[in-house]
Each structure stands twice: as C-alpha cells, then as structure tokens.
Enzyme design. Structure first.
Site, PDB file in Angstrom:
ATOM      1  N   GLU A  33      39.371  39.403  35.076  1.00 23.99           N
ATOM      2  CA  GLU A  33      39.775  39.659  36.470  1.00 23.99           C
ATOM      3  C   GLU A  33      38.625  40.288  37.250  1.00 23.99           C
ATOM      4  OE1 GLU A  33      42.204  37.932  37.984  1.00 23.99           O
ATOM      5  OE2 GLU A  33      43.620  38.819  36.566  1.00 23.99           O
ATOM      6  N   GLU A 158      38.636  28.255  51.812  1.00 29.44           N
ATOM      7  CA  GLU A 158      39.120  29.650  51.799  1.00 29.44           C
ATOM      8  C   GLU A 158      38.084  30.581  52.434  1.00 29.44           C
ATOM      9  OE1 GLU A 158      41.690  31.585  50.871  1.00 29.44           O
ATOM     10  OE2 GLU A 158      43.002  30.110  49.952  1.00 29.44           O
ATOM     11  N   ASP A 170      40.450  30.200  41.267  1.00 29.18           N
ATOM     12  CA  ASP A 170      41.793  29.696  41.587  1.00 29.18           C
ATOM     13  C   ASP A 170      41.818  28.190  41.865  1.00 29.18           C
ATOM     14  OD1 ASP A 170      42.322  32.342  41.258  1.00 29.18           O
ATOM     15  OD2 ASP A 170      42.698  32.767  43.365  1.00 29.18           O
TER      16      ASP A 170
HETATM   17  C1  GLA Z   1      41.792  36.360  43.632  1.00 25.87           C
HETATM   18  C2  GLA Z   1      40.603  35.491  44.002  1.00 25.87           C
HETATM   19  C3  GLA Z   1      39.874  35.019  42.755  1.00 25.87           C
HETATM   20  C4  GLA Z   1      39.543  36.189  41.831  1.00 25.87           C
HETATM   21  C5  GLA Z   1      40.766  37.076  41.614  1.00 25.87           C
HETATM   22  C6  GLA Z   1      40.436  38.325  40.833  1.00 25.87           C
HETATM   23  O1  GLA Z   1      42.746  35.620  42.942  1.00 25.87           O
HETATM   24  O2  GLA Z   1      41.038  34.362  44.716  1.00 25.87           O
HETATM   25  O3  GLA Z   1      38.708  34.297  43.106  1.00 25.87           O
HETATM   26  O4  GLA Z   1      38.454  36.921  42.328  1.00 25.87           O
HETATM   27  O5  GLA Z   1      41.354  37.453  42.840  1.00 25.87           O
HETATM   28  O6  GLA Z   1      40.067  38.002  39.535  1.00 25.87           O
END
Ligand code: GLA
Length: 380
Positions: A33, A158, A170
């Site tokens: 994360e 995004e 994501d």
């Molecule tokens: C969000 C962002 C991702 C990542 C997470 C943390 O989901 O969209 O790119 O940075 O937070 O891991």
C-alpha cells in the site's frame, strides 16, 4: 444490476440492441500500500464486483451514456472543446481524451452503465468505470485491447482529467486481473507475476461504511513526503533507497519523511515476502505480513482511522482470521482479511458484531473471489 436489466434499459432508452456488453472489475489490494507511486511492489486482485456497460456505436462522434445507478444521463462530443471536470461522465471523457492523446481513433456510442463496486470504499470503483469505458471504446472503435496501455490511459485520465494524483495499480489490476490469483506488480518495470490464492482461505472485505475523498490533500501530501525523503537520500525514487541509506540520511529529512519512507521500504519487503508465502501456500505467514502492513500504515504512514483500526481488531478477534489490514488509500473504506474458508460462517457475524459494539456502525462484511480483468461479456 444483472446484464439482462442493463440490456433492457438500453432497449428502452435507445431502441434496438446494444452491440457489445463489457465489464471491468473493482479490486482489493492484498498488500503493498502506497508503494505504487514510489515505483515499488503491490499485490492486488480483481474482485467479483463490476462496472458493466452496454453500448452501440453512433456515427456522429458523440458519446451518450445513461447511468442506471445515478438515474442520470451524460453526453459529450469526442475531441470537442471543454475543460476537464469532475462529474461522473468525466471519467469517460477523461478516458476518451487520454486514448485520443495516445493516438487511438475513437468511435462515439450510446450506452447504459451500472455497477456494484461500492463507491469510495477503497475498491477502485473509478478505475473499474474507466477500464469499462476503455474496453467499450476498444470494442466499438476496433483497436486492440492492450491492458497495460489501457491502464496507462486510465491513470492519465485520473491524474490529468480528474485531478487525482494516483498511481498505476488500480487501472492496471482492473485491466489484467486473473481468476483465482492475485498479481504481484513491479510498479517500476510493470513486470507482473500471477500468484495463486491459497485454496483453504477466503479473502474477506470488511467495509466500515466510512468514506474518504481521495481528492483530499492527504494523499498528495504523502506523495510529496516520499519524494522529499528520496531526495534527501540523493535518489529520484524510494525504490532506489536501502534501509541503511535511509538510516544514514535520517537527520537531514526529519522524522515525518523518515517514517513515511520507512513504511514504503518495509512494505515493499513485506509484499515480496507475501508473494513467496502465497506461492508456498503459507496462509499464516501471509496473514502476519498483512498485520504488519496495517501497523506500518497506521503508525508510520498515518493513513488509518479509528474505524479502520477497530475493524482490523474486530476481524483479528473473530474465528479463523489469519490477518487483516486496511486496503486502498486509507482514511475510510474497507479492511481486507484472510480467513479460513471453513470458518467463514462464524467469522462474518462475529467480526460484524465486535465492530458494531465498538463503533455503533453497521459494517458490510462479505467474502470475494479473484476474477479476470476487463472483458467483453457479449457481442451481437
Ligand atoms: C489509491 C491509489 C493507488 C494507490 C493506493 C494506495 O488506491 O489510486 O494508486 O496509491 O491508493 O496504495
């Protein structure tokens, strides 16, 4: 909403049949994360919750989309003038803009969209929407579906259209997910390895029902702090910094940047070890690494909340739990837990009751399965 209802809605709105139905899944990150924008490692899986779109090309270069869930219609001209915005149709406009920038020639469409990825829960409903839009454009415009290129377009949409400075994780997992597997992604090289989920465990989502705003400044603050920590070590990215270098540069960067960087370095290490544990079928070790990840996110990265901490504690106290951690950006949303399959029936009510007793909130607790990434569901 079921596919049949989406097609029915299409007939009602536009007359005739959609040409193609596509869908893209949400995701849960098992571990890794706040590492993607530090060129580190992540290990998400696509989940059995989708954004589904039924579309039919139109010749005049317009996109008209009806959202069943919002009971609203959005419309725009491809290549048309207009500023980036932040309404729901801007996810599609942003993807169209990014694909055009990437040299794709797009056809317009009429479409209907519906989804069951909870919004704002840390399960990437927006990336699912973007990858569904990209899949629809590819299908009706007749260009090849290249998942990595599509994920990059989703990230650009995004970052530059929606103004959210997120990383690649994501959209990428929404595009490349594999049934029964998580995917270990090196966010520097984009090398991907599928990792099978241990058969005897279930991945459980525990939604606190508290919600965050990713556009809020906390996320960008963390990015800045990581960049500052890397710079203090003479590196362009924390990926190139070792723990020894970080320790040596501690004085120069201050305690806050040091703790942020310590999280990122240790999380990269945990993610690699977690992938190994999964390959070895070692659910107990995977669970311990998830627990350590949460501690680091809570204490060093400071992206947890009382509700998330309470949910993690509730999950760990319920029967059959190997480990639990917040998932996604933090500041609300979901916890992910690893639970023995045969103890799931006891785990769910137990964890829910403990959480409610502690917070007076009623959570949504449900197991999820790892599924394939964005795909065509049917074609006329
Ligand atoms: C969000 C962002 C991702 C990542 C997470 C943390 O989901 O969209 O790119 O940075 O937070 O891991």
């Amino acid at each position: 909403m079921a596919r049949a209802s989406i097609e029915e809605e299409f007939r009602l709105r536009f007359g005739g049949e959609p040409e193609v139905v596509v869908r893209a899944p949400g995701r849960v990150n098992l571990i890794g994360e706040h590492t993607d924008y530090n060129e580190g490692f992540v290990m998400p899986m696509a989940i059995d919750r989708w954004v589904t779109m039924a579309v039919r090309p139109r010749a005049d270069g317009r996109v008209t989309l009806h959202s069943i869930d919002l009971n609203d219609e959005g419309s725009f001209a491809l290549g048309g003038e207009g500023e980036p915005g932040r309404t729901w149709i801007d996810y599609v406009r942003g993807v169209a803009w990014a694909l055009t920038e990437a040299g794709k020639s797009l056809a317009g469409f009429d479409g209907v969209v519906s989804g069951n990825v909870p919004v704002g829960a840390g399960l990437s409903s927006s990336a699912a929407f973007e990858m569904a839009a990209a899949r629809a454009f590819a299908a009706i415009s007749g260009f090849e579906w290249d998942p990595v290129a599509m994920a990059r377009a989703g990230q650009r949409a995004e970052n530059l259209w929606m103004g959210v400075n997120c990383g690649i994780m994501d959209p990428l997992i929404c595009a490349v997910g594999r049934a029964g597997h998580a995917v270990r992604i090196d966010c520097r090289s984009l090398e991907m390895r599928t990792v099978p989920l241990p058969l005897e465990v279930s991945v459980v989502l525990l939604d606190t029902t508290t919600r965050r705003q990713l556009i809020g400044s906390e996320y960008n603050d963390r990015r800045g702090q990581c960049a500052a920590a890397a710079a203090a070590c003479g590196a362009s990215s924390l990926r190139d910094v070792t723990q020894a270098q970080l320790d040596a540069c501690r004085e120069g960067m201050g305690d806050l940047a040091f703790r942020r960087a310590r999280h990122v370095l240790s999380e990269n290490d945990r993610t690699l070890r977690a992938a190994e544990a999964m390959r070895a079928g070692d659910a107990a070790l995977l669970g311990r690494l998830m627990n350590e990840s949460h501690r680091s996110l809570r204490d060093d990265y400071e992206v947890s909340t009382r509700a998330l901490d309470s949910m993690v504690e509730s999950a760990r106290s319920a029967p059959g739990c190997h480990g639990a951690r917040l998932t996604g950006a933090g500041f609300g949303g979901c916890v992910v837990a690893l639970v023995d399959r045969h103890r799931l029936h006891g785990f769910v009510p137990h964890a829910s009751a403990l959480f409610t007793a502690a917070t007076h909130l009623v959570p949504a607790v449900y197991p999820c399965e790892a599924v394939e990434g964005a795909d065509i569901v049917s074609r006329a």
